[in-house]
Write a protein that holds these residues in place. Structure first.
Motif, PDB file in Angstrom:
ATOM      1  N   PHE A 282      -7.130 -29.888  43.670  1.00 34.01           N
ATOM      2  CA  PHE A 282      -7.759 -29.493  44.928  1.00 34.01           C
ATOM      3  C   PHE A 282      -6.720 -29.770  46.014  1.00 34.01           C
ATOM      4  N   GLU A 283      -7.010 -29.346  47.248  1.00 34.57           N
ATOM      5  CA  GLU A 283      -6.091 -29.420  48.395  1.00 34.57           C
ATOM      6  C   GLU A 283      -5.042 -28.309  48.310  1.00 34.57           C
ATOM      7  N   THR A 284      -5.076 -27.434  49.290  1.00 39.58           N
ATOM      8  CA  THR A 284      -4.183 -26.271  49.229  1.00 39.58           C
ATOM      9  C   THR A 284      -2.706 -26.660  49.273  1.00 39.58           C
ATOM     10  N   GLY A 285      -2.393 -27.762  49.949  1.00 39.57           N
ATOM     11  CA  GLY A 285      -0.990 -28.183  49.973  1.00 39.57           C
ATOM     12  C   GLY A 285      -0.504 -28.479  48.566  1.00 39.57           C
TER      13      GLY A 285
ATOM     14  N   PRO B 250     -17.863 -17.487  55.634  1.00 42.44           N
ATOM     15  CA  PRO B 250     -18.455 -17.349  56.973  1.00 42.44           C
ATOM     16  C   PRO B 250     -17.679 -16.378  57.866  1.00 42.44           C
ATOM     17  N   ASP B 251     -16.422 -16.134  57.574  1.00 43.45           N
ATOM     18  CA  ASP B 251     -15.647 -15.207  58.420  1.00 43.45           C
ATOM     19  C   ASP B 251     -15.781 -13.751  57.963  1.00 43.45           C
ATOM     20  N   GLY B 252     -16.608 -13.515  56.950  1.00 48.09           N
ATOM     21  CA  GLY B 252     -16.847 -12.147  56.507  1.00 48.09           C
ATOM     22  C   GLY B 252     -15.634 -11.473  55.893  1.00 48.09           C
TER      23      GLY B 252
ATOM     24  N   GLY C 256     -16.203 -31.643  47.800  1.00 44.72           N
ATOM     25  CA  GLY C 256     -17.152 -30.537  47.736  1.00 44.72           C
ATOM     26  C   GLY C 256     -16.716 -29.315  48.515  1.00 44.72           C
ATOM     27  N   GLN C 257     -15.443 -28.952  48.380  1.00 46.89           N
ATOM     28  CA  GLN C 257     -14.918 -27.810  49.125  1.00 46.89           C
ATOM     29  C   GLN C 257     -14.240 -26.812  48.195  1.00 46.89           C
ATOM     30  N   ILE C 258     -13.872 -25.685  48.769  1.00 43.88           N
ATOM     31  CA  ILE C 258     -12.989 -24.726  48.094  1.00 43.88           C
ATOM     32  C   ILE C 258     -11.683 -24.714  48.862  1.00 43.88           C
ATOM     33  N   PRO C 259     -10.563 -24.318  48.266  1.00 39.60           N
ATOM     34  CA  PRO C 259     -10.455 -23.848  46.895  1.00 39.60           C
ATOM     35  C   PRO C 259     -10.123 -24.980  45.933  1.00 39.60           C
TER      36      PRO C 259
ATOM     37  N   MET D 181     -21.201 -26.048  45.819  1.00 36.68           N
ATOM     38  CA  MET D 181     -20.017 -26.868  46.133  1.00 36.68           C
ATOM     39  C   MET D 181     -20.335 -28.362  46.202  1.00 36.68           C
ATOM     40  N   LYS D 182     -21.598 -28.676  46.460  1.00 29.11           N
ATOM     41  CA  LYS D 182     -21.989 -30.089  46.616  1.00 29.11           C
ATOM     42  C   LYS D 182     -22.635 -30.636  45.341  1.00 29.11           C
ATOM     43  N   GLU D 183     -22.668 -29.829  44.294  1.00 26.63           N
ATOM     44  CA  GLU D 183     -23.288 -30.281  43.045  1.00 26.63           C
ATOM     45  C   GLU D 183     -22.249 -30.905  42.109  1.00 26.63           C
TER      46      GLU D 183
ATOM     47  N   ALA E 181     -10.588 -18.367  55.196  1.00 30.66           N
ATOM     48  CA  ALA E 181     -10.928 -19.417  54.230  1.00 30.66           C
ATOM     49  C   ALA E 181      -9.677 -19.714  53.399  1.00 30.66           C
ATOM     50  N   ARG E 182      -9.563 -20.958  52.959  1.00 28.97           N
ATOM     51  CA  ARG E 182      -8.277 -21.397  52.411  1.00 28.97           C
ATOM     52  C   ARG E 182      -7.947 -20.882  51.016  1.00 28.97           C
ATOM     53  N   ASP E 183      -8.876 -20.196  50.375  1.00 24.79           N
ATOM     54  CA  ASP E 183      -8.470 -19.598  49.096  1.00 24.79           C
ATOM     55  C   ASP E 183      -7.404 -18.527  49.336  1.00 24.79           C
TER      56      ASP E 183
END
Ligand code: GTB
Length: 216
Positions: free
Chosen positions: A70-73, A12-14, A57-60, A45-47, A19-21
């Motif tokens: 999962f979880e960037t930390g 969404p930020d183009g 249901g998120q990235i990354p 992401m929700k499948e 985004a956390r990736d």
């Protein structure tokens, strides 16, 4: 073993790198690990296939052989544990320095990021609510409280505790979310700290990689 992360098919930020990736890419670039990226749509992401990797249901996400995280930390910590370059080595005999760097990772995620996310939510998703005008200064005040404390601790140092670490990677990533608000400019040492992070070749490579996806 191949490392595969997931990222937004289109952020969404183009491609501003919010985004956390981006923080995971940055960590992998710092330690010199090649990686592949699987792009996912909001629907995918929700499948079930993605939910099996990420219960929310998120990235990354991060896959390496049989390991799925999962979880960037957790992901950045895993990268820092497995590869040299993001945490003071065990072999230095300075276990305390390593523990302090890890503490800064937690501080970034648990103490500094929450009010920053709250401010972003108030501005972006609640901007049209009747109570937002009254609430916004309170939310921004909570961000400023944290920035004042962080600024006092950083002082004139380049990084939070000695050399650059995963703690700085996470803190800079969290602070970057404030860039567009202008709030950071009131804390010149923090603005310079973020700029130092962005100037690192590994960050530049990570940023360019996510931008390329979002400007195709
Ligand atoms: N705590 C988790 C972590 O650190 O990994 C949070 C993960 C997360 O929030 N992921 C977001 C996501 O998948 C993307 S990064 N959202 C989709 C969903 O929940 O359905 C958050 C984000 C998204 C977009 C911008 N942006 O465009 O500016 C910035 C940050």
């Amino acid at each position: 073993m191949t490392i595969t992360i997931t990222a937004f098919e289109r952020s969404p930020d183009g491609g501003q790198g919010l985004a956390r990736d981006t923080r995971v890419r940055w960590a992998l670039e710092e330690v010199g690990q090649p990686y592949e990226v699987r792009l996912v749509s909001f629907r995918a992401m929700k499948e079930p296939a993605h939910l099996a990797l990420h219960p929310f249901g998120q990235i990354p996400t991060y896959e390496e052989g049989d390991l799925a995280l999962f979880e960037t930390g957790s992901i950045v910590f895993h990268i820092a544990e497995r590869h040299a370059g993001l945490l003071p080595p065990h072999s230095d005999g300075d276990a305390d320095a390593r523990a302090r760097a890890i503490t800064w990772m937690f501080a970034a995620l648990n103490t500094v990021e929450p009010p920053i996310l709250e401010l972003a939510t108030a501005r972006i998703h609640e901007g049209d609510r009747p109570w937002t005008k009254e609430r916004l200064p309170l939310v921004e005040g909570r961000v400023r409280d944290r920035l004042k404390q962080l600024s006092a601790r950083l002082g004139g140092a380049d990084w939070l505790d000695g050399g650059f670490s995963a703690g700085d990677l996470m803190m800079v990533s969290v602070l970057l979310r404030l860039r567009s608000s202008g709030v950071l400019d009131d804390y010149p040492n923090l603005a310079a700290y973020v700029a130092r992070g962005e100037a690192r070749p590994a960050y530049k490579r990570a940023f360019a990689a996510q931008l390329a996806v979002n400007t195709r």
